[in-house]
Design an enzyme around this catalytic site. Sequence first.
Site, PDB file in Angstrom:
ATOM      1  CG  ASP A 144      -0.305   0.134   2.447  1.00  0.00           C
ATOM      2  OD1 ASP A 144       0.824  -0.716   2.501  1.00  0.00           O
ATOM      3  OD2 ASP A 144      -1.068   0.668   3.623  1.00  0.00           O
ATOM      4  CD  GLU A 209       4.529   0.955   6.600  1.00  0.00           C
ATOM      5  OE1 GLU A 209       5.290   1.404   7.267  1.00  0.00           O
ATOM      6  OE2 GLU A 209       4.025   1.638   5.753  1.00  0.00           O
TER       7      GLU A 209
HETATM    8  C1  LIG Z   1      24.599  11.084   8.483  1.00  0.00           C
HETATM    9  C2  LIG Z   1      23.061  11.177   8.913  1.00  0.00           C
HETATM   10  C3  LIG Z   1      22.302  11.490   7.580  1.00  0.00           C
HETATM   11  C4  LIG Z   1      20.971  11.508   7.748  1.00  0.00           C
HETATM   12  C5  LIG Z   1      19.980  11.568   6.922  1.00  0.00           C
HETATM   13  C6  LIG Z   1      18.835  10.489   7.010  1.00  0.00           C
HETATM   14  C7  LIG Z   1      17.792  10.729   6.012  1.00  0.00           C
HETATM   15  C8  LIG Z   1      16.838   9.676   6.475  1.00  0.00           C
HETATM   16  C9  LIG Z   1      15.639   9.995   5.245  1.00  0.00           C
HETATM   17  C10 LIG Z   1      14.576   9.447   5.124  1.00  0.00           C
HETATM   18  C11 LIG Z   1      14.066   8.273   5.992  1.00  0.00           C
HETATM   19  C12 LIG Z   1      12.796   7.803   5.412  1.00  0.00           C
HETATM   20  C13 LIG Z   1      12.275   6.607   6.002  1.00  0.00           C
HETATM   21  C14 LIG Z   1      11.300   5.959   5.107  1.00  0.00           C
HETATM   22  C15 LIG Z   1      10.584   4.966   5.946  1.00  0.00           C
HETATM   23  C16 LIG Z   1       9.189   5.175   5.581  1.00  0.00           C
HETATM   24  C17 LIG Z   1       8.188   4.085   6.202  1.00  0.00           C
HETATM   25  C18 LIG Z   1       6.940   4.642   6.453  1.00  0.00           C
HETATM   26  O1  LIG Z   1       6.357   5.529   5.708  1.00  0.00           O
HETATM   27  N1  LIG Z   1       6.131   4.292   7.608  1.00  0.00           N
HETATM   28  C19 LIG Z   1       4.732   4.830   7.877  1.00  0.00           C
HETATM   29  C20 LIG Z   1       5.051   5.956   9.085  1.00  0.00           C
HETATM   30  O2  LIG Z   1       6.276   6.078   9.780  1.00  0.00           O
HETATM   31  O3  LIG Z   1       4.030   6.496   9.303  1.00  0.00           O
HETATM   32 ZN   LIG Z   2       6.724   2.336   3.745  1.00  0.00          ZN
HETATM   33 ZN   LIG Z   3       5.214   5.352   3.957  1.00  0.00          ZN
END
Ligand SMILES: CCCCCCCC/C=C\CCCCCCCC(=O)NCC(=O)O
Ligand SMILES: [Zn+2]
Ligand SMILES: [Zn+2]
Length: 520
Positions: A144, A209
């Site tokens: 999803d 999710e």
């Molecule tokens: C040296 C450190 C540099 C740090 C940069 C970090 C950048 C992190 C960037 C993105 C992270 C994105 C996470 C994506 C996961 C998505 C999961 C999601 O959408 N879950 C649902 C929810 O959490 O609501």
């Molecule tokens: Zn995700």
């Molecule tokens: Zn997400």
Amino acid sequence: MAAPGTKSRLFRCVKSILYALLFITISILTIATLRTFSLNVNVGLQLADWEKTNQIRFDISQRQREEVFTNFKEAIRIPTVSYSPTDINATALHEFSRLLRKAFPTVFSSSLVQHEVVADYSHLFTVQGSQPDLVPYMLLAHIDVVPASESDGWDAPPFSAKEIDNFIYGRGTLDDKECVMGMLQALEYLLLKGYRPQRGFYIGLGHDEEVSGLNGALNIVRLLKQRNVHLSFLLDEGLLVVDGVMKGLDGPAALIGVSEKGSATVKLSVTSAPGHSSMPPRESSIGILAAAVKRLEDNPMPMLFGQGPERGTFEHLAHKFIFPIRFLASNLWLFAPIVGRLLALKPETNAFSRTTTAVTMFNAGVKVNVLPSVAEAYVNFRIHSAQSLQEGVERVEIDAVRVKVEVVDGFDPLPVSSYSETSYGFQIIKKSILDVFPQLTVAPGICVANTDSRHFKDLVADIYRFIPIWAKAGDAQRIHGINERISKKNYEDIVGFYFTLIQNCDVKELPETHSGVHEF
Ligand SMILES: CCCCCCCC/C=C\CCCCCCCC(=O)NCC(=O)O
Ligand SMILES: [Zn+2]
Ligand SMILES: [Zn+2]
């Protein structure tokens, strides 16, 4: 008048204090400088520590390359949007099931693979290993996506999978269809090449999710528990490769999420008497709520940088930072508060430093000339690893007399998975990253968002969150935002990563390290 000698005693005393301060300062600077230059350059197992194995190389023909992109684009075009746990797109999810069968005929017909539909729209693939004594592992992803509207300013319609400058645009290209399609595409080609895994594994695909995972992932967990399944590790979405995302970090780095933050969703509401807008009270329910929300935004949660797994990230990457950041990152014992303040300047790095506060929904009013009887807002907190859900919620500062506060849902930060030289899952994922991208530095990280993998925490201790998405400055904002896209090269590499990882998991035991460097 001071007695003779008192003045000179005072002078000697001040001098001694100054000498002591100078000595302490020089000692601190010496320790900090020594740490800056001695902190290892590459911690843990390196590629050179591994013996060569006869792996099937990820060589695909031009026709297969076209097939890889056709399958992926078809997946992006199916709008599997979740709005809430009770508002999912069943038609799209059914269509997605049909696509999986069509795109991966070998996976669905292989005698090595058992496929089950779970909770109507989720999928569980059980891939049999030839050596049952090897503890299986699990790959997890979700079908999803969050909603997307072209009118928000997309360069291409969000469910078009349109190609622009070798990027495929669309909701789900980064979260999380590249993972769903990437791992099945890799398995399809491995099976076609006659590969038979020694270590068995599972592929789980959740369908909800983005709205909790309580139907999809949780039912997959129930099934595995009923079957008494033990897993050696689990790999889900989460962190990625950062390249230019953080100022001062010289070169790209792959961050493997070894934990994820907790979460709390809090509903705020203000009620007031409805009535005619021509006779308004001095303060409306909207005004009171807006002031409460503004106060929350103006008073971020306390800085906790250095007290969670983010400390390991900076220590592993310290040698990759340019001066003077290298000096600071190598000496978090001294400079954590400064580094934390620097990170707080950008949203994607501020998320490492504290429990974050995001006001995500605000509803009030029904008509322009009717005073609203109720105003409500939802605030989503992502809780830093050094806090519990309860501690986070207790710190929410709200005028509780006029604003009703309800915790709608939440959970604690997740446990930290192992990432030492002897940690099988971490080291296999690290090797697979380096096999495909030898130029990367690999470090543990904290996933600032949440994933379906949290539902597996009682089933498996070592949970990792990583996909080799190559994120450049500004790309993190595309996730759940506008112009979500992935380069064709990156998607092909993701398929190659799973192709490599599945074969690497046949390694029975980790090698001894020869590099002589140590973990922190
Ligand atoms: C040296 C450190 C540099 C740090 C940069 C970090 C950048 C992190 C960037 C993105 C992270 C994105 C996470 C994506 C996961 C998505 C999961 C999601 O959408 N879950 C649902 C929810 O959490 O609501
Ligand atoms: Zn995700
Ligand atoms: Zn997400």
